[in-house]
Design an enzyme around this catalytic site. Structure first.
Site, PDB file in Angstrom:
ATOM      1  N   ASP A  96       0.853  -1.186   0.000  1.00  0.00           N
ATOM      2  CA  ASP A  96       0.000   0.000   0.000  1.00  0.00           C
ATOM      3  C   ASP A  96       0.893   1.242   0.000  1.00  0.00           C
ATOM      4  OD1 ASP A  96       0.961   0.189   2.560  1.00  0.00           O
ATOM      5  OD2 ASP A  96      -0.908  -0.367   3.522  1.00  0.00           O
ATOM      6  N   ASP A 269      -8.275  -7.153   0.817  1.00  0.00           N
ATOM      7  CA  ASP A 269      -7.292  -7.379   1.878  1.00  0.00           C
ATOM      8  C   ASP A 269      -7.877  -6.905   3.200  1.00  0.00           C
ATOM      9  OD1 ASP A 269      -5.606  -4.850   3.141  1.00  0.00           O
ATOM     10  OD2 ASP A 269      -6.687  -4.367   1.293  1.00  0.00           O
ATOM     11  N   CYS A 307     -13.338 -28.461   7.611  1.00  0.00           N
ATOM     12  CA  CYS A 307     -12.240 -27.573   7.252  1.00  0.00           C
ATOM     13  C   CYS A 307     -10.971 -28.388   7.028  1.00  0.00           C
ATOM     14  CB  CYS A 307     -12.013 -26.534   8.351  1.00  0.00           C
ATOM     15  SG  CYS A 307     -10.662 -25.387   7.992  1.00  0.00           S
ATOM     16  N   CYS A 309      -7.838 -27.095   7.060  1.00  0.00           N
ATOM     17  CA  CYS A 309      -6.630 -26.429   7.558  1.00  0.00           C
ATOM     18  C   CYS A 309      -5.889 -27.318   8.556  1.00  0.00           C
ATOM     19  CB  CYS A 309      -6.978 -25.075   8.204  1.00  0.00           C
ATOM     20  SG  CYS A 309      -7.641 -25.168   9.883  1.00  0.00           S
ATOM     21  N   CYS A 312      -7.636 -27.609  12.102  1.00  0.00           N
ATOM     22  CA  CYS A 312      -8.818 -28.474  12.187  1.00  0.00           C
ATOM     23  C   CYS A 312      -8.480 -29.937  11.947  1.00  0.00           C
ATOM     24  CB  CYS A 312      -9.877 -28.005  11.190  1.00  0.00           C
ATOM     25  SG  CYS A 312     -10.642 -26.436  11.671  1.00  0.00           S
ATOM     26  N   HIS A 338      -6.420 -21.156  10.939  1.00  0.00           N
ATOM     27  CA  HIS A 338      -7.793 -21.492  10.559  1.00  0.00           C
ATOM     28  C   HIS A 338      -8.495 -20.320   9.877  1.00  0.00           C
ATOM     29  CE1 HIS A 338     -11.889 -22.966  10.624  1.00  0.00           C
ATOM     30  NE2 HIS A 338     -12.220 -21.784  11.122  1.00  0.00           N
TER      31      HIS A 338
END
Length: 376
Positions: A96, A269, A307, A309, A312, A338
């Site tokens: 940015d 974002d 999930c 991830c 999980c 997660h």
């Protein structure tokens, strides 16, 4: 027309909305859109390693010009070989401009046509950031996408103040474009205009005429009710170039991601995912779960049953809660993994829904299960 190292390939349009499927081609790889970009403010996504960010499916990271300019300084990062080398991230990076942080973090700032004089939020030292200085810093950092230095309007603000900020943003965009020379870095313009539709449309038109390779939408998600943000998007999006990527800045809740996609946004974002994770709140398909709550002390299920991830697949709600309650850093890390994977996977599902002409069905199913009004 200038040649850009970044191009946007439109792959498919949704039949019922402005949503679209695309690919952003950059020097460090392709980005499948629509996409959520995790935020690595200080050249790192908080509590995460570059390897972990890659493993959860991150396509592009965002880093912060203001913070990296103050610490460790762009000269050191340039000495290290640029931001990609410094943080060991081989995929695309967006930086940015530093504008939002100057207006939100710095004290005793003075805005003039030349730029912004301000005091560092770290040590009170006097600093100055102009469009040219923002470009110099971002070119030294070596990101794939740099953002123009713009003027952020507060919410609420009156019409005259919003118009003055927008017009200065346009003048600064011209200065940024004139100063920017790095051939392997794309420069995006930023649409401003606060919450006045005519200003938003004017800003989109003026910046479109400047022919940037992509366009950010700034000054939304700054405290206004969501319907106001959606209305601004509805009115300005038809005026952005259809063959360039559209980036809604600072937006990262699941419902806002979906609503943004439906209105033609390609890139998002937000720091929210990791911020709430460190405080013990996680995303689920039913809404936010406050995993620090006592009711999860004996809950040996994963945060979300389906999930994929790491958290999980390997740990329980009870374990994550325990780590958070005793102040172990790993608790925030597991919750962050997660939350980031939840948003990235959501965008994967949205892309699949667009490709298969079932985005309306996805939207309906999302709202049938997702409760935006409560934490449980």
């Amino acid at each position: 027309m200038s040649t850009s190292p970044l191009t946007f390939e439109l792959k498919k349009r949704d039949v019922n909305s402005r949503a679209r499927l695309g690919v952003v081609h950059t020097p460090h790889g392709d980005i499948q859109t629509p996409i959520y970009m995790p935020v690595g403010t200080q050249a790192v996504v908080k509590a995460m390693t570059s390897r972990e960010m890659d493993e959860i499916g991150t396509q592009i990271l965002l880093s912060n010009t203001y913070h990296l300019h103050l610490r460790p300084g762009e000269a050191l990062i340039q000495e290290a070989g640029g931001l990609h080398s410094f943080m060991n991230w081989r995929k695309p990076i967006l930086t940015d401009s530093g504008g939002f942080q100057v207006f939100s973090l710095a004290s005793l700032r003075k805005i003039t046509e030349e730029g912004v004089a301000f005091q560092s939020h770290l040590d009170g030292s006097k600093r100055f950031l102009s469009p040219e200085e923002s470009m110099r810093v971002q070119q030294a950092l070596g990101s794939d996408i740099a953002m123009c230095f713009d003027v952020c309007s507060a919410y609420p603000c009156d019409y005259d103040a919003a118009k003055q900020a927008m017009e200065r943003t346009h003048r600064w965009a011209e200065r940024c474009k004139k100063y920017h020379t790095r051939e392997d870095q794309a420069l995006f313009g930023i649409v401003q205009g606060a919450f006045y539709a005519d200003l938003r449309i004017e800003s989109a038109k003026v910046l479109s005429d400047m022919d940037f390779p992509g366009y950010g939408i700034g000054g939304l998600s700054v405290g206004e009710p969501k319907p106001i943000m959606y209305d601004m998007l509805d009115q300005l999006m038809p005026y952005l170039p259809d063959d360039k990527p559209h980036y809604l800045m600072g937006v990262g809740t699941p419902d806002c991601l979906l609503e943004g996609v439906l209105r033609g946004v390609d890139m998002f974002d937000c720091v929210l995912a990791t911020r709430i994770a460190r405080n013990g709140t996680v995303f689920t398909k039913h809404g936010r779960m406050v995993i620090r709550n006592a009711e999860y002390a004996h809950d040996f299920r994963p945060i979300e049953e389906d999930c994929d991830c790491y958290t999980c697949r390997n740990h329980t709600r009870a374990y994550v809660r325990h780590l958070l309650k005793v102040g172990e850093i790993t608790g925030g890390r597991l919750a962050s993994i997660h939350n980031l994977r939840f948003l990235l996977r959501m965008m994967e599902d949205i892309r699949a829904a667009i490709a298969e002409d079932r985005l309306e069905e996805y939207r309906r199913d999302f709202y049938n299960r997702y409760d935006m009004t409560r934490n449980f």
